[in-house]
Design an enzyme around this catalytic site. Structure first.
Site, PDB file in Angstrom:
ATOM      1  N   HIS A  31      -1.830   0.632  -9.730  1.00 40.89           N
ATOM      2  CA  HIS A  31      -2.424  -0.313  -8.764  1.00 40.89           C
ATOM      3  C   HIS A  31      -3.148  -1.451  -9.478  1.00 40.89           C
ATOM      4  O   HIS A  31      -4.349  -1.671  -9.271  1.00 40.89           O
ATOM      5  CB  HIS A  31      -3.374   0.418  -7.791  1.00 40.89           C
ATOM      6  N   GLU A  63      -4.069   7.583  -4.225  1.00 36.13           N
ATOM      7  CA  GLU A  63      -4.454   7.111  -5.564  1.00 36.13           C
ATOM      8  C   GLU A  63      -5.784   7.732  -5.979  1.00 36.13           C
ATOM      9  O   GLU A  63      -6.658   7.897  -5.128  1.00 36.13           O
ATOM     10  CB  GLU A  63      -4.567   5.581  -5.541  1.00 36.13           C
ATOM     11  N   ARG A 121       0.862  -1.178   0.000  1.00 38.70           N
ATOM     12  CA  ARG A 121       0.000   0.000   0.000  1.00 38.70           C
ATOM     13  C   ARG A 121       0.897   1.226   0.000  1.00 38.70           C
ATOM     14  O   ARG A 121       1.954   1.222   0.637  1.00 38.70           O
ATOM     15  CB  ARG A 121      -0.898   0.038   1.251  1.00 38.70           C
TER      16      ARG A 121
HETATM   17  O1  LIG Z   1      -4.599  -4.086  -3.668  1.00 36.84           O
HETATM   18  C1  LIG Z   1      -5.437  -4.914  -3.769  1.00 36.84           C
HETATM   19  C2  LIG Z   1      -5.840  -5.816  -2.721  1.00 36.84           C
HETATM   20  O2  LIG Z   1      -5.552  -5.559  -1.539  1.00 36.84           O
HETATM   21  O3  LIG Z   1      -6.504  -6.802  -3.034  1.00 36.84           O
END
Ligand SMILES: O=CC(=O)O
Length: 269
Positions: free
Chosen positions: A233, A215, A186
């Protein structure tokens, strides 16, 4: 029952409005958008994407790393801009084999990243909440020491109060001018302002980033840097992982409504 992605936060105010709620199913592996302690307090079960994304995310971590070390995206831009013809050969990248890889978070994704990079001839070191008995990789409790020993730091852990901005300026400086960082966890695990500053000032060697603090906004300073590879992402997303996610989601709902154990329950700590 409530289904959520990584979008709106499942906060106490929301939970208070749903007094009959017994289950939250999230389509993400990450849990930072759910107030887990409030769910536990209210006796609400939580299920997540479990390990359905782990292989794809691990592949992406390796992809970003190879791209960064061997300058794949940067050299692609060079060729497309006609610079091979006008300016000659592009600077060489560096070899993946032999690198010391510091993995931050040896969960299912971190472990698959380690396995993949071992196959490339890299040495693995790691930091995790706890030492893992099933691996013999050197374990570091101190993240700065891990960074100082690593050529590459790969962020594979989840975001929570303990990991927010865990990768701060001190850790980045310990990684050093030749060191590179990959983040598929993250954005907020890294202090993004400090990361940008270290990259702009050449205090670290480069970054491969699939995730960002705010984001979809990405710091503009990164756009001009050829030692940075950016991805919006999407490490988790392949048609195959979506299919596996749908099956898991349905399996969790069927289990819940027939009083069977959930397929991918989140264990409260
Ligand atoms: O980033 C995506 C997830 O946590 O599934």
């Amino acid at each position: 029952m409530l289904c959520s992605g990584t979008g709106p936060r499942i906060a106490p105010e929301i939970l208070r409005l749903l007094p009959s709620l017994r289950l939250v199913v999230t389509t993400s592996a990450g849990l930072n958008h759910i107030d887990l302690s409030e769910c536990r307090r209210l006796g609400i079960a939580v299920a997540n994407a479990g390990e359905v994304f782990s292989e794809d995310v691990a592949d992406m971590a390796v992809g970003l790393l190879i791209d960064l070390l061997r300058k794949v995206s940067a050299a692609d831009r060079y060729v497309r801009q006609g610079l091979w013809v006008s300016k000659g050969d592009y600077p060489l990248g560096s070899k993946l084999g032999g690198k010391q890889i510091g993995i931050v978070g040896l969960g299912s994704i971190g472990f698959l990243v380690a396995k993949r990079l071992e196959a490339f001839g890299c040495s693995i070191l790691y930091n995790s909440r706890k030492k893992k008995d099933f691996v013999s990789y050197p374990f570091y409790t101190n993240i700065c020491e891990l960074a100082a020993k690593s050529d590459v730091l790969i962020i594979c852990c989840g975001l929570n109060e303990q990991t927010q901005h865990m990768i701060n300026r001190e850790v980045l400086l310990a990684l050093g001018k030749e060191g590179v960082i990959i983040n598929i966890g993250r954005g907020a695990i890294i202090d993004e302002k400090e990361l940008v500053q270290c990259l702009v000032q050449g205090e670290i060697g480069g970054a491969g980033l699939d995730v960002f603090e705010n984001e979809p906004s990405v710091p503009k300073e990164l756009f001009d840097l050829d030692n940075v590879v950016l991805s919006p992402h999407l490490a988790v997303f392949t048609p195959e992982s979506f299919k596996a996610l749908c099956d898991l989601l349905i399996g969790n709902l069927e289990a819940f409504f027939s009083d069977k154990p959930l397929l991918s329950p989140v264990m409260f700590e």
